[in-house]
Scaffold this motif. Structure first.
Motif, short mmCIF file in Angstrom:
data_model
loop_
_atom_site.label_atom_id
_atom_site.label_comp_id
_atom_site.label_asym_id
_atom_site.label_seq_id
_atom_site.Cartn_x
_atom_site.Cartn_y
_atom_site.Cartn_z
N GLN A 259 0.86 -1.18 0.00
CA GLN A 259 0.00 0.00 0.00
C GLN A 259 0.89 1.23 0.00
O GLN A 259 2.06 1.17 0.34
CB GLN A 259 -0.84 0.05 1.28
CG GLN A 259 -2.02 -0.89 1.31
CD GLN A 259 -2.82 -0.69 2.61
OE1 GLN A 259 -2.24 -0.61 3.68
NE2 GLN A 259 -4.12 -0.61 2.49
N GLY A 303 -14.25 2.20 -2.25
CA GLY A 303 -13.55 1.07 -1.61
C GLY A 303 -12.04 1.12 -1.79
O GLY A 303 -11.38 0.10 -1.79
N THR A 305 -9.86 2.39 0.28
CA THR A 305 -9.09 2.38 1.53
C THR A 305 -9.94 1.87 2.69
O THR A 305 -11.17 1.85 2.62
CB THR A 305 -8.60 3.81 1.86
OG1 THR A 305 -7.81 3.75 3.05
CG2 THR A 305 -9.77 4.76 2.12
N TYR A 306 -9.24 1.49 3.78
CA TYR A 306 -9.94 1.15 5.01
C TYR A 306 -10.25 2.42 5.79
O TYR A 306 -11.23 2.52 6.50
CB TYR A 306 -9.05 0.21 5.82
CG TYR A 306 -9.53 -0.10 7.21
CD1 TYR A 306 -10.83 -0.57 7.40
CD2 TYR A 306 -8.70 0.04 8.31
CE1 TYR A 306 -11.28 -0.86 8.69
CE2 TYR A 306 -9.14 -0.26 9.58
CZ TYR A 306 -10.43 -0.70 9.76
OH TYR A 306 -10.87 -0.99 11.02
N HIS B 52 -19.09 -5.07 8.76
CA HIS B 52 -19.04 -3.88 7.89
C HIS B 52 -20.37 -3.69 7.15
O HIS B 52 -20.84 -2.57 6.99
CB HIS B 52 -17.92 -4.04 6.85
CG HIS B 52 -16.56 -3.69 7.37
ND1 HIS B 52 -15.81 -2.68 6.84
CD2 HIS B 52 -15.81 -4.22 8.37
CE1 HIS B 52 -14.66 -2.59 7.49
NE2 HIS B 52 -14.63 -3.53 8.41
N VAL B 118 -18.25 -2.96 -2.33
CA VAL B 118 -17.38 -1.93 -1.73
C VAL B 118 -16.70 -2.46 -0.47
O VAL B 118 -15.50 -2.31 -0.27
CB VAL B 118 -18.18 -0.65 -1.42
CG1 VAL B 118 -17.35 0.29 -0.54
CG2 VAL B 118 -18.59 0.07 -2.70
N GLN B 119 -17.48 -3.10 0.41
CA GLN B 119 -16.91 -3.53 1.69
C GLN B 119 -15.89 -4.66 1.53
O GLN B 119 -14.98 -4.78 2.33
CB GLN B 119 -18.00 -3.90 2.69
CG GLN B 119 -18.86 -2.70 3.12
CD GLN B 119 -18.05 -1.52 3.62
OE1 GLN B 119 -17.04 -1.67 4.31
NE2 GLN B 119 -18.47 -0.30 3.27
N LYS B 121 -13.75 -4.72 -0.82
CA LYS B 121 -12.51 -3.98 -1.11
C LYS B 121 -11.97 -3.30 0.14
O LYS B 121 -10.77 -3.33 0.40
CB LYS B 121 -12.78 -2.90 -2.17
CG LYS B 121 -13.02 -3.43 -3.56
CD LYS B 121 -13.03 -2.25 -4.54
CE LYS B 121 -13.86 -2.56 -5.77
NZ LYS B 121 -14.33 -1.34 -6.42
N VAL B 122 -12.88 -2.68 0.91
CA VAL B 122 -12.46 -1.98 2.13
C VAL B 122 -11.76 -2.96 3.07
O VAL B 122 -10.69 -2.67 3.62
CB VAL B 122 -13.68 -1.32 2.83
CG1 VAL B 122 -13.30 -0.83 4.22
CG2 VAL B 122 -14.22 -0.15 1.99
N GLU B 125 -8.36 -3.96 1.95
CA GLU B 125 -7.39 -2.90 2.28
C GLU B 125 -7.06 -2.92 3.78
O GLU B 125 -5.93 -2.68 4.18
CB GLU B 125 -7.91 -1.52 1.86
CG GLU B 125 -7.95 -1.30 0.34
CD GLU B 125 -6.62 -1.58 -0.37
OE1 GLU B 125 -5.57 -1.15 0.13
OE2 GLU B 125 -6.64 -2.27 -1.42
N GLU B 126 -8.06 -3.21 4.59
CA GLU B 126 -7.82 -3.33 6.04
C GLU B 126 -6.84 -4.48 6.31
O GLU B 126 -5.94 -4.37 7.14
CB GLU B 126 -9.16 -3.58 6.77
CG GLU B 126 -9.01 -3.65 8.28
CD GLU B 126 -10.34 -3.88 9.01
OE1 GLU B 126 -11.40 -3.90 8.34
OE2 GLU B 126 -10.31 -4.05 10.24
N LYS B 128 -4.56 -5.61 4.28
CA LYS B 128 -3.21 -5.17 3.91
C LYS B 128 -2.65 -4.22 4.96
O LYS B 128 -1.49 -4.34 5.36
CB LYS B 128 -3.27 -4.42 2.57
CG LYS B 128 -3.54 -5.28 1.36
CD LYS B 128 -3.39 -4.40 0.12
CE LYS B 128 -4.13 -4.95 -1.06
NZ LYS B 128 -4.35 -3.91 -2.10
N GLU B 129 -3.48 -3.27 5.38
CA GLU B 129 -2.99 -2.23 6.28
C GLU B 129 -2.56 -2.80 7.62
O GLU B 129 -1.56 -2.38 8.20
CB GLU B 129 -4.08 -1.17 6.46
CG GLU B 129 -3.59 0.13 7.07
CD GLU B 129 -4.67 1.20 7.12
OE1 GLU B 129 -5.45 1.33 6.15
OE2 GLU B 129 -4.74 1.92 8.14
#
Lengths: 428, 414
Positions: A259, A303, A305-306, B52, B118-119, B121-122, B125-126, B128-129
């Motif tokens: 990221q 979508g 980002t978190y 979510h 959408v969720q 994908k969100v 990303e969570e 990954k983060e």
């Protein structure tokens, strides 16, 4: 029997009531025998107390970079009468929590205690505040551990991005701009720490904030242990020069990163600026809560980002604003485009009434929460006292929240949410 | 001491109320008895993804947060291995808005393809983060898999891999909702400036006619003793070596739970604790060291984690930890040391009862664990632990055959 089945219409929201008035909560102040001012919030039902002893001993008082933070945190590692181990042992034995939080402007010593153990903890607390000795072996250990911690932190894109942003805004010689590296820590000597301590940790550079259930016994105990020593200094903030970076778009590649961390920011103003309250509302709409424009568009619609947010830090001498998010590498460009698009939209289009109403109510509710309980209230009192804010400050902000209209928000956006003023940092 | 009332609606929804007129706010917590341990091993991360989706609108409310914010409120949620928890904080005069919103999403969620898309994908990303793009971010994936071979605690709440989340389907969402998000599988707790009577009326009004569901009985495979140490070495591009040791321990409701918790405190609660004092400060073998328990409902873990100091090998660091553990097993700790731990726990409990939201959440948590009354006897359980009991438990838990070890060895980047 389901008596509500016939009458309940779920499509209709229950009626809302206006949030009752929000006022600066009552607090009182008095002085210890040695003149240290004490600000007190006496609230709550539990027999607990929080005592925060604060010195203006931050980076603006430093003669050498890194000294403020290290001198603040090492005070609990040994005093005239107690070793580091004894301080830890006694604090833990009486169920106390001793913290030494410091930020770029100030350093505090904070004690959380049950009433019944306070008398046992105060002598120790006073020692940490007034008689630290900075043993050399503790300095060495702390600097070693700090350097190792830094090695871990610097692998995190969000940490690097924030550091690069403050350095871009203020420059690497300014107290708000520089970032400590290993050499910063390694070059600090015991003499540096003592010099900083002696010059700034004086009774005429000190404020005390107490909160919880405050009795006469608590006040007397504090005066007995913290009010008898007198140590004057003539500490002043040092001159600081801001040297912002010329290049406003900074990219730090990190090949193996999945990221990218994005920070987009600018210098803003001090809390006392007349635009403060209005900008508080504007920031909320833009990126200050879950229902914000940035969150709604970039997380909940795309979508990408978190998490995405905008925020502003108000410091003793200045303030800055920034947007932060972590996104998949391949959507850095579209994410940036959407961020700037949302800034433009706030400049070009008035905020619809319904959205503004929601943000206004959200902020009022939020302020109510932030005044809930003694430990929350004392934080507000600290802000008021530290910034010399006048009586009626909180009421003024509430008034702005309630009365601000779309044209004012547009004007503020045109003044502050301007792309040309932004520094853009991408890491990863 | 937290005073509260408890009642149950006809549809099985359990309600807890704590009156506190010192605050202008009201906190609402709804806990659903479903966590990542209830997931299909091939569809992990779903309970959390579903959390979510609960914000993606329901039959009568296209957007959950908007009306709550308009009422001056705020909300959030979390999922763990054992439960899913949603909470709202709102000015007390507008509490009915929260009842309306929470009941509408319990009645019938919008099963929207867009929201799911959408969720997904969100959440990726969570993933990954928090796990993939952080040094040591994958520690729970490895450690839980090492520690659990049968029990579904073997995957973390975020899921085994992003692929499971990417493959979630709308029909899975619908099934999950009607299986678990029913009133008889939920607990509602309210704390703050409210009365029991008003909460009773609001609960009847908004939740009373939500139909019961048929929650399948929970039959999770139990973890049998491994009989040997499970070991894994990760050679990775992390900044420093790190080591993790995880010991199996009893479930949350087991009488030994409190003793094991105190055992982790002997090692690591506060700066006077043994690990910090001896291994970090005196012997200078670690830069960072910590011990804690996971607090799982079912048999959980006591975890020790540390990063060796510069020039100290991970093997030397490991040996020093074991030396401390052996000492704990050799002789009981001093009475004063135990008293210190109990004093600390007493403080922690008092300070944790300072605001409405934590009180609401604690009530719901203990009710899910068996009985909200337990909120008021935790301090006693800790107080009753003896040095003898601690010593016995140390000898049972802190043994090599009962643990997993995970080492990260820093590989230098070329």
């Amino acid at each position: 029997m389901k008596k509500y089945k016939e009458v309940l219409n779920r499509a209709v929201a229950p009626p809302l009531r206006e949030i009752k008035s929000i006022q600066t909560p009552p607090f009182r102040s008095f002085h210890l025998d040695n003149g240290i001012p004490v600000y007190e919030v006496n609230l709550g039902t539990q027999d607990v107390v929080k005592i925060e002893v604060q010195f203006d001993a931050g980076r603006f008082r430093e003669k050498k970079q890194g000294v403020a933070h290290i001198s603040a945190s090492l005070r609990k590692e040994g005093t005239n009468s107690f070793s580091s181990a004894e301080i830890a042992e006694q604090t833990d034995f009486y169920g106390g929590t001793l913290q030494l939080p410091s930020n770029v402007d100030r350093a505090s010593t904070t004690l959380f205690s049950l009433h019944k153990h306070l008398d046992n903890l105060l002598p120790l607390f006073a020692e940490v505040i007034f008689h630290p000795v900075y043993p050399q072996d503790e300095i060495d250990l702390s600097i070693n551990n700090r350097c190792r911690g830094l090695q871990v932190d610097l692998t995190k894109p969000e940490v690097v991005a924030f550091r690069e942003m403050t350095e871009a805004l203020y420059g690497n010689i300014h107290p708000y701009g520089y970032n400590s590296v290993e050499e910063t820590y390694r070059s600090i000597s015991r003499e540096d720490l003592l010099e900083h301590y002696n010059r700034n940790y004086t009774t005429d550079n000190c404020k005390i904030f107490i909160s919880g259930k405050i009795t006469d016994a608590v006040r007397k105990g504090i005066n007995r242990h913290l009010g008898q020593i007198s140590r004057k200094g003539n500490g002043k903030s040092l001159e600081a020069i801001i040297t912002p970076k010329e290049e406003q778009q900074l990219f730090f590649p990190k090949e193996q990163s999945l990221q990218s961390a994005i920070r987009i920011g600018r210098r803003l103003f001090h809390r006392k600026h007349p635009d403060f309250a209005g900008f508080f509302v504007l920031n909320c709409i833009f990126g200050g809560f879950f229902g914000s424009r940035l969150m709604t568009n970039i997380r909940e619609d795309k979508g990408f980002t978190y998490n995405i947010f905008s925020t502003f830090d108000m410091l003793a001498h200045d303030g800055y604003f920034y947007i932060g998010t972590e996104v998949a590498k391949e959507v850095v460009e579209p994410a940036k485009r959407e961020i700037y698009h949302e800034m433009d939209r706030l400049i070009k289009e008035p905020v619809p009434g319904e959205e503004l109403q929601m943000v206004q109510n959200y902020l009022l509710g939020n302020m109510l929460t932030s005044l809930d309980g003694p430990f929350n209230v004392i934080e507000l009192v600290k802000t008021l006292v530290n910034n010399n804010l006048e009586e009626g400050y909180v009421e003024g902000i509430v008034d702005t929240i309630k009365t601000i209209h779309p044209a004012m928000l547009q004007e503020l956006a045109g003044k502050y949410l301007t792309r040309d003023d932004m520094y853009e940092i991408v890491v990863g | 001491m937290i005073k509260f009332e408890r009642f149950e609606l006809e549809n099985g929804l359990r309600v807890l109320v704590h009156e506190d007129d010192s605050t202008p706010m009201a906190a609402i917590n709804i806990v659903y008895d479903v966590g990542s341990k209830d997931e299909d091993p091939e569809k992990t991360g779903f309970a959390h993804l579903f959390e979510h989706l609960m914000f993606g609108g329901s039959e009568n409310v296209p957007d959950f947060d908007g009306p709550l914010q308009l009422a001056g409120g705020d909300s959030n949620a979390f999922t763990n291995n054992d439960m899913t928890s949603f909470y709202d904080i709102v000015p007390a005069e507008n509490i009915e808005t929260a009842f309306w919103l929470e009941s509408d999403r319990m009645m019938r969620l919008n099963f929207s393809e867009k929201s799911l898309d959408v969720q997904r994908k969100v959440v990726v990303e969570e993933f990954k983060e928090t796990c993939l793009n952080q040094p040591y971010g994958d520690v729970w994936h490895h450690l839980m898999k090492l520690s659990y071979h049968q029990h579904p605690y073997q995957w973390p709440t975020i899921g085994k891999e992003p692929k499971h989340i990417e493959e979630a389907k709308l029909e899975d969402v619908r099934d999950f909702f009607y299986k678990y998000y029913r009133p008889n599988n939920a607990i509602l707790s309210v704390a703050g400036n409210v009365t029991v009577q008003s909460v009773r009326e609001l609960a009847e009004k908004w939740f009373g006619n939500i139909p019961k569901g048929n929650r399948p009985p929970r039959a999770l495979p139990q973890e049998l003793p491994h009989g040997k140490m499970d070991k894994m070495i990760q050679e990775k591009e992390v900044p420093l070596d790190a080591l993790f040791i995880a010991f199996h321990m009893p479930e949350r409701n087991h009488p030994d739970y409190f003793a094991v918790d105190l055992l982790s405190d002997v090692l690591s609660n506060g700066r006077s604790a043994r690990f910090y004092r001896r291994l970090l400060k005196e012997q200078k073998l670690f830069n960072q060291i910590d011990a804690y328990i996971t607090g799982h409902f079912e048999p959980g873990l006591l975890i020790i984690e540390g990063k060796p100091a510069e020039g100290v090998s991970i093997e030397t660091a490991e040996e020093a930890i074991w030396k401390e553990l052996e000492e704990l097993k050799r002789k009981p700790i001093a009475e004063t040391e135990l008293q210190k731990l109990k004093n600390k726990i007493e403080s922690t409990l008092v300070f944790s009862e300072m605001n409405a939201l934590t009180k609401a959440m604690n009530l719901a948590y203990f009710e899910l664990l068996g009985n909200a009354e337990m909120i008021n006897d935790q301090a006693d359980h800790y107080r009753n632990v003896t040095t003898k009991h601690l010593h016995e438990v140390a000898n049972r838990i802190l043994v090599r055959e009962n643990c997993a070890e995970l080492f990260y060895k820093a590989k230098t980047v070329e």
